[in-house]
Enzyme design. Structure first.
Site, PDB file in Angstrom:
ATOM      1  N   ASP A   1      -6.988  -4.808  -5.340  1.00  0.00           N
ATOM      2  CA  ASP A   1      -8.143  -4.101  -4.765  1.00  0.00           C
ATOM      3  C   ASP A   1      -7.847  -2.606  -4.685  1.00  0.00           C
ATOM      4  O   ASP A   1      -7.764  -2.025  -3.595  1.00  0.00           O
ATOM      5  CB  ASP A   1      -8.465  -4.662  -3.375  1.00  0.00           C
ATOM      6  CG  ASP A   1      -9.742  -4.076  -2.793  1.00  0.00           C
ATOM      7  OD1 ASP A   1     -10.604  -3.630  -3.571  1.00  0.00           O
ATOM      8  OD2 ASP A   1      -9.875  -4.068  -1.551  1.00  0.00           O
TER       9      ASP A   1
ATOM     10  N   CYS B   1     -14.132  -0.773  -7.403  1.00  0.00           N
ATOM     11  CA  CYS B   1     -15.206  -0.142  -6.629  1.00  0.00           C
ATOM     12  C   CYS B   1     -15.680   1.146  -7.300  1.00  0.00           C
ATOM     13  O   CYS B   1     -16.295   1.995  -6.657  1.00  0.00           O
ATOM     14  CB  CYS B   1     -14.755   0.119  -5.193  1.00  0.00           C
ATOM     15  SG  CYS B   1     -13.318   1.206  -5.048  1.00  0.00           S
TER      16      CYS B   1
ATOM     17  N   ALA C   1       1.530   0.994  -6.298  1.00  0.00           N
ATOM     18  CA  ALA C   1       1.183  -0.308  -6.873  1.00  0.00           C
ATOM     19  C   ALA C   1       1.724  -0.468  -8.289  1.00  0.00           C
ATOM     20  O   ALA C   1       2.291  -1.519  -8.635  1.00  0.00           O
ATOM     21  CB  ALA C   1      -0.333  -0.488  -6.863  1.00  0.00           C
TER      22      ALA C   1
ATOM     23  N   ASP D   1       0.846  -1.183   0.000  1.00  0.00           N
ATOM     24  CA  ASP D   1       0.000   0.000   0.000  1.00  0.00           C
ATOM     25  C   ASP D   1       0.886   1.239   0.000  1.00  0.00           C
ATOM     26  O   ASP D   1       2.022   1.198   0.500  1.00  0.00           O
ATOM     27  CB  ASP D   1      -0.933   0.023   1.207  1.00  0.00           C
ATOM     28  CG  ASP D   1      -2.167   0.875   0.956  1.00  0.00           C
ATOM     29  OD1 ASP D   1      -3.205   0.304   0.556  1.00  0.00           O
ATOM     30  OD2 ASP D   1      -2.096   2.104   1.157  1.00  0.00           O
TER      31      ASP D   1
END
Length: 434
Positions: A338, A378, A318, A288
């Site tokens: 994610d 998302c 990332a 992260d």
């Protein structure tokens, strides 16, 4: 008929004279928007408002007021919460026209009880799970209201001008206190502002301190909650969204079932996927860009000492890390992607698709034959079909045979509305990469 001078032009279009003009504030909308509402959609975009009619004696509609929504012929379509700032100008709360605020508050009370009863059915509190979403805005017919439960802490978000008001706060606090653990010490309720939404809605910060505390001592800000039998730290004063990603609860468990060997969790945040993967893997690396998130992830790992896997954390971007790993020939048996929402607007969707493709392409190249890829989005501006297509394109470019094992969404305590596609925001594909 009210004088035309009292009708507010929207985007410099000439206002229309409407029939059966109500006494209260109203918004006349385009035919396209009216057709959407009749089909079950619940939002009126500012670009679809043809004219605004303030109440008698006023020159404008008050921010957060309840307004009657009419088509261009003056036929009422319902009542909604008006925003003077958001691109979503009206959120429908009732099919009844000219709804008074007292009746709206009665409906909020009824719908809140219904939402809590649904959670008792879909996500009952247990030793394995004591965290879930209590209220999910439009999905519970409560636009602009979101509440999450983390054990004995409740976070509440009031996201519109019409709901970030004291009467709504008091009502929600009263019902939540009555319904949740009234006989065992109760709960603490915090209003958690979303800085970006508050800026867009032009809302002032909430009053400091909890809406309700379960102790007369210092208000409780932290707790430990349990999902899928694993424990996690929660701090009501920090973190993203309402504090953790409870919508992924069942996807965490599904990913763990497929996981094996050496695993990589990209955009791990506070370790949700990584710690679940550690149940069945021998080595897990969580990545992260946020050091503070990884510090919480490390504390979460310590909360679960029975996990056999070795878990490491890497603070990195990332994209940069995956490029480096691919170039050096790193290989994994399980990879989870994610990332945060790449497309926070329709205009950003094209760039988001490029980002999703790059992440998935590099992950597929790094997976050993027979490896598992769990890939998520998302972004509600990226529908499931388009997300699946971009993962398919990545498979083609990677030259890998990819089998889709499961297509998943948010946990059922985050229900979607079929006529409001924006509520179907979370996509999770579990794939086998040959």
């Amino acid at each position: 008929m009210r004088p035309l001078s009292m009708v507010t032009k929207v985007e410099d279009r000439a206002p229309r004279v409407v029939a059966a003009q109500p006494h209260g504030p109203a918004a006349a909308i385009t035919r396209r928007a009216a057709d959407r509402l009749r089909a079950g959609h619940l939002w009126v975009y500012r670009s679809d408002v043809e004219s605004l009619v303030p109440p008698i004696g006023a020159t404008e509609i008050a921010p957060g007021a309840l307004v009657t929504v009419m088509d261009s012929r003056g036929i009422p379509l319902g009542t909604g919460l008006y925003s003077s700032a958001s691109q979503i100008a009206v959120r429908i709360v009732s099919k009844e026209a000219a709804l008074p605020r007292t009746t709206y508050l009665e409906q909020v009370r009824e719908r809140l009880h219904a939402a809590l009863a649904l959670r008792d059915e879909l996500a009952p509190e247990s030793m394995e799970n004591d965290a879930h979403r209590l209220i999910f805005s439009e999905a519970d017919n409560l636009p602009g209201i979101v509440a999450d439960r983390y054990n004995d802490l409740i976070t509440l978000q009031l996201l519109t001008q019409g709901t970030a008001q004291d009467d709504v706060r008091q009502l929600l606090t009263e019902v939540l206190r009555e319904r949740l653990r009234p006989d065992t010490g109760g709960i603490t309720i915090w209003e958690r502002p979303d800085p970006k939404i508050r800026e867009l809605e032009q809302l002032a910060p909430p009053t400091p301190g909890p809406l309700h505390a379960n102790t007369t001592e210092s208000p409780q800000l932290t707790t430990i909650f349990t999902i899928n039998g694993l424990q996690f730290h929660f701090d009501a004063g920090s973190g993203q969204k309402t504090g953790a990603f409870l919508d992924q609860r069942l996807n965490y468990a599904a990913a763990a079932r497929y996981a094996s060997g050496n695993a990589l969790d990209i955009c791990t945040y506070q370790g949700g996927f990584a710690i679940h993967l550690a149940q069945n893997c021998r080595q897990v690396t969580g990545v992260d860009a946020s050091r503070s998130a990884l510090e919480v992830a490390d504390r979460n790992r310590d909360l679960n000492p029975s996990l056999a896997a070795q878990v490491d954390w890497i603070e990195a971007d990332a994209f940069e890390l995956l490029r480096e790993y691919e170039s050096t020939g790193q290989q994994y048996d399980t990879i989870v992607l994610d990332p945060p929402a790449f497309a926070k607007s329709k205009r950003a969707a094209e760039g988001a698709m490029r980002g999703y493709k790059e992440l998935n392409l590099r992950a597929m190249k790094m997976l050993r034959p027979g490896g598992t890829l769990v890939t998520c989005s998302c972004s509600h501006h990226v529908p499931l079909q388009e997300f699946t297509e971009v993962v398919s394109a990545a498979a083609t470019d990677a030259g890998r045979h990819v089998q889709l094992l499961e297509t998943r969404g948010a946990a059922p305590d985050h229900p979607a509305i079929l006529t409001l596609p924006e509520t179907s925001y979370l996509k999770c594909l579990i794939c086998r990469v040959g």
